[in-house]
Design an enzyme around this catalytic site. Structure first.
Site, short mmCIF file in Angstrom:
data_model
loop_
_atom_site.label_atom_id
_atom_site.label_comp_id
_atom_site.label_asym_id
_atom_site.label_seq_id
_atom_site.Cartn_x
_atom_site.Cartn_y
_atom_site.Cartn_z
N HIS A 365 0.68 -1.16 -0.01
CA HIS A 365 0.03 -0.07 -0.05
C HIS A 365 0.89 1.34 0.05
CE1 HIS A 365 -3.98 -2.03 0.85
NE2 HIS A 365 -3.07 -2.94 1.61
N LYS A 553 -8.78 13.85 4.79
CA LYS A 553 -7.87 12.30 4.90
C LYS A 553 -6.76 12.63 6.20
CE LYS A 553 -6.51 13.81 0.74
NZ LYS A 553 -6.90 12.71 0.00
N ARG A 554 -6.03 11.53 6.16
CA ARG A 554 -5.04 11.80 7.22
C ARG A 554 -3.91 13.09 6.83
NH1 ARG A 554 -4.53 7.93 11.40
NH2 ARG A 554 -2.56 9.19 11.80
N THR A 663 -8.55 6.52 -1.63
CA THR A 663 -10.01 6.13 -1.92
C THR A 663 -10.98 7.00 -1.64
OG1 THR A 663 -9.79 5.08 0.18
CG2 THR A 663 -9.45 3.49 -1.43
N LYS A 667 -14.78 8.49 -3.28
CA LYS A 667 -15.98 8.67 -2.69
C LYS A 667 -16.70 10.01 -3.12
CE LYS A 667 -14.07 5.77 0.99
NZ LYS A 667 -12.99 5.54 1.99
#
Ligand code: 26Q
Length: 825
Positions: A365, A553-554, A663, A667
């Site tokens: 990843h 997001k992070r 990802t 969305k």
């Protein structure tokens, strides 16, 4: 939210039965009548009725799977970021309407009841949420699969913003119990740590004995999972640590009471907490213990189940079992299976190795060096001595193979070794063993093949696969955006939730005035909902008619929230300085949501910066509310479900080559946001799907980033600093006291890393180098947004062309290329 008296609306017989069921649960479980029940009790009662329905299906499904003896997937992951389950379970059971009607009849709304559930936040971000989407798709596609993870008492920390700074609080998600899990103490197994390993010979076979090892009990908790409109029930198995010596009465009787209690505590910390770092590894001993705990308990279970059905026919294992390693974190499953097969089942090395190399598959990843997992050899040896011995032998054999392929190339030997430089390489352990290796987007896989895994790729190309990530449409549109879901149903008919490619039928309505109106009304209502949320939680009034530009997001330097902030500052400066610009400016609401790893100081400072810039801009009357900057606290799955429905613009602006897939980008696209993004990760494929007119691409390409990284590039950075006045101004504001009045030190580190660099290499993440392109692209967006019809058409096209990003497609690809599971009839 108080229970009102029961209305007597017209319910169907089925709904009437459901209503009685819920009331019955309240009576029997809590000893209350409906009017006395707290909202939490109503939630719990609802969840229990849903669970009963799932369990009824489970009993049947379980029997079928057993009888068929079909091949099963075990998806090993340290993270399953499930979020809430009530609404998705009800949706998947096709009972949303019934629950809505019945709860309304009881004086509640399904939504308000659902919001009482704590998020199961057992993950950091993308990797964990991907696992959750995968298990939904696997089940929906009738594929037999188990998710395996830890039952963390504390999931990802709760973020609280205090004076603009992130603070962390424990996530006590189990405080009211977990309605979805079923404890299985009868299936507990023992996991052994440390101690001394002795070898001896018996009947010509090497045997292993342990001394002074520490035993911990692993207790499984199963969460049954139902697929969308499907009969199959799969499960997520959560392993919790429990002291094995709790009932050691002898110790008690010897008077070692306190020691026993201490040991109990030491054992149980293993599954206590999720490590909050993503894309960064710190070699913490407890983390390695967690890894062995999950891996050993899961493998004991898998092999026991196999043996019960197939006896000791271990050579059949690859026909019946496939184990997926979600990033390197569960890698030690490989030597653990070798151990069990050899030490406990008496297989020889060759036999065991032949099986192991056919059972494991691995997904990578990330390509970032700080996230490639390595453990100090001495720590590894101390915690899992027997597995270390096995790795030594694996490494010896591996080095023979490498030598045969790359004779005399010492550099490659070291780079490809399992054991080198005092460290254990998890990625190399996977590469030396797994029958399949995959990246999570096309670009990411190309980088793996050309770069970090190149030497392994050249030895065996066929086992490398590119499988682009996906998201479950059941959660990420059906559940979170019911109005848009309904509009799509009415426009192209139902069925697209299981056959996502059909969404492309929407494309022909992109310029249809009536459809545009409905689509835009829904977006407007979602923006209003988020505006209300912001008013309630942040006390900031934002205009639902402004452009909602969202980056959530992070928080990580490579994701470049920093570039976003600098650009906001530049727009703000220009609004103040340039009346013509101000007169034409389309109002914007910039929304951020992000957690930073608690030890990642710079990331936390960027959060403070976002909040400080917000404070400055939101309160400056001179810009007449044209820009608002909002930081949403405690970003997680449930908040994401709101935000993705309300975005006009989705910020996907990572340094090209760094974001393996992303990802969140998918969305937002699915819910009709237009992306501003780099050619990175899955953005590249979004561009291919939606076409250049419907996405805004800017910035350096990954090869260009790589070239600059090699050259260090300080002249280029100096030159940009000298020539781009808007950027220079924004950078200087970081250190001239204009953001937090009078404080010139606070953001110095951010300025320094961009302009001078940490080790003399400035602008590691290309913020300065991409800035001009980013700014121009934003200007283009603002211009285009003014042509409402044209812009809404772009938004519609994004929804229409997002079918490819359904995790159902992703799972089908995994199954065709790697797992080869047969759907249950
Ligand atoms: C490992 C060892 C010790 C402590 C922490 C970790 C650790 C934990 C989480 C390392 C990495 C992670 C998470 C990585 C992650 O979320 N990666 C993301 O995976 C997504 C799904 O494939 C991609 O879409 C993202 O691009 C990628 O960043």
């Amino acid at each position: 939210m108080a229970a009102k008296t029961v209305k007597t609306a017209k319910l169907t017989a089925k709904q009437e039965a459901l209503k009685n069921d819920i009331i019955g649960k309240i009576n029997r479980h809590f000893g209350k009548v409906l009017d006395e029940a707290t909202p939490h009790m109503v939630y719990a009662a609802c969840a229990m009725t849903v669970r009963d329905r799932i369990m009824e299906k489970w009993a049947v499904s379980h029997k079928e799977v057993k009888e068929e003896g079909s091949k099963k997937l075990y998806y090993l992951s340290f993270e399953f970021l499930m979020g809430r389950l009530l609404c998705t379970n009800i949706l998947n059971l096709m009972q949303t309407e019934d629950y809505e009607v019945v709860l309304k009849d009881l004086g509640y709304s399904l939504q308000e009841v659902a919001e009482l559930e704590n998020d199961a936040g057992l993950g950091n971000g993308g990797l964990g949420r991907l696992a959750a989407c995968f298990i939904d798709s696997l089940t929906t596609l009738d594929l037999p699969a188990y998710g395996c993870t830890l039952r963390y008492e504390y999931g990802l920390f709760r973020q609280k913003i205090v004076d603009g700074y992130q603070t962390e609080l424990p996530d006590t998600w189990l405080e009211h119990g977990n309605a979805w899990e079923v404890a299985r103490p009868e299936e507990a197994v023992t996991v052994c740590f440390g101690g001394d390993v002795h070898t001896y010979w018996e009947n010509g076979q090497m045997k292993i004995a342990y001394e002074n090892e520490r035993k911990v009990l692993a207790v499984p908790y199963d969460v049954p999972l139902v697929g969308y409109d499907s009969k199959v029930i799969n499960k997520l198995r959560l392993w919790g640590a429990k002291s094995a010596s709790e009932f050691d009465m002898q110790s008690f009787n010897r008077g070692d009471y306190t020691q026993v209690v201490e040991e109990k505590h030491l054992a149980e910390v293993i599954s206590n907490v999720l490590y909050p770092e993503d894309n960064h590894i710190e070699g913490k001993q407890l983390r390695l213990q967690q890894q062995y705990f999950l891996v050993s308990s899961t493998l004991q279970w898998i092999l026991k189940e196999f043996e019960m059905r197939n006896g000791a026919n271990w050579d059949m294992l690859p026909e019946k079992v496939v184990i997926h390693i979600n990033d390197t974190h569960p890698t030690i499953a490989i030597p653990e299976m070798m151990r069990i097969l050899m030490d406990e089942k008496s297989l020889g090395w060759e036999e065991a190795w032949d099986i192991v190399t056919k059972v494991f598959a691995y997904t990578n990843h990330t390509v970032m060096s700080e996230a490639l997992e390595k453990w100090p050899q001495d720590m590894f040896k101390r915690i899992i001595p027997r597995l270390y011995m096995i790795l030594e032998e694996m490494n010896r054999r591996l080095m023979e193979k490498v030598e045969a392929f790359y004779p005399g190339d010492k550099g490659k030997h070291e780079w490809m070794a399992i054991l080198a430089n005092g460290q254990v390489s998890m990625a190399n352990t996977c590469l030396a063993t797994c029958f399949a290796v995959n990246g999570v987007s096309k670009l990411h896989t190309d980088i793996l093949k050309a770069d970090i895994f190149h030497d392994y790729y050249m030895m065996d190309k066929d086992r490398f696969h590119a499988i682009t990530n996906g998201i479950t449409f059941r959660r990420w549109i059906a559940n979170c955006n019911p109005a848009l879901t309904k509009l799509i149903d009415e426009t192209i008919g139902e069925g697209w939730l299981k056959d996502a490619d059909r969404l492309s039928e929407l494309a022909k309505y992109a310029n249809d005035a009536a459809f545009q109106k409905k689509f835009d009304d829904i977006k407007r209502a979602n923006k209003k909902m988020v505006a209300d949320y912001i008013l309630e939680h942040n006390g900031i009034k934002v205009d639902p008619d402004s452009i909602f530009d969202i980056q959530c997001k992070r928080l990580h330097e490579y994701k470049r929230q920093m570039m976003n902030v600098l650009h906001i500052l530049a727009e703000y400066n220009r609004l103040l300085a340039d009346p013509a610009y101000a007169a034409n400016y389309v109002p914007k609401t910039y929304i951020f949501g992000a957690k930073a790893a608690p030890g990642y100081k710079r990331a936390k400072l960027i959060i403070k910066l976002i909040n400080s810039v917000g404070e400055l801009i939101n309160n400056d009357a001179r810009i007449d509310n044209k820009i608002k900057v909002v930081f949403i606290e405690n970003y997680g799955v449930s908040i994401a479900e709101k935000l993705v429905t309300a975005a006009d613009i989705s910020e996907q602006i990572s340094t090209a080559g760094k974001e393996a897939s992303g990802t969140g980008n998918m969305k937002f696209m699915l819910n009709g946001a237009v992306t501003i993004g780099t050619m990175d990760g899955a953005n590249v494929e979004m561009y291919e799907q939606v076409g250049e007119d419907n996405i805004y691409i800017f910035g350096l390409r990954s090869e260009e980033v790589a070239a600059r990284t090699r050259m260090a590039g300080s002249d280029e950075v100096k030159n940009i600093y000298a020539t781009n006045a808007a950027l220079r101004r924004a950078l200087e504001q970081l250190v001239d006291g204009s953001i937090v009045p009078g404080n010139t030190n606070l953001f110095m580190d951010l300025y320094n890393t961009l302009v001078f660099g940490d080790y003399g290499t400035p602008d590691t993440y290309m913020v300065l180098r991409d800035f001009e392109s980013y700014m121009q692209t934003h200007e283009q967006i603002s211009e285009d947004y003014k042509d409402r019809k044209k812009f809404i058409a772009k938004q519609i096209m994004n929804t229409a062309m997002s079918g490819f990003f359904s995790s159902d497609r992703t799972i089908k690809e995994y199954n065709e290329k790697i797992w080869h599971l047969t759907p249950i009839k």
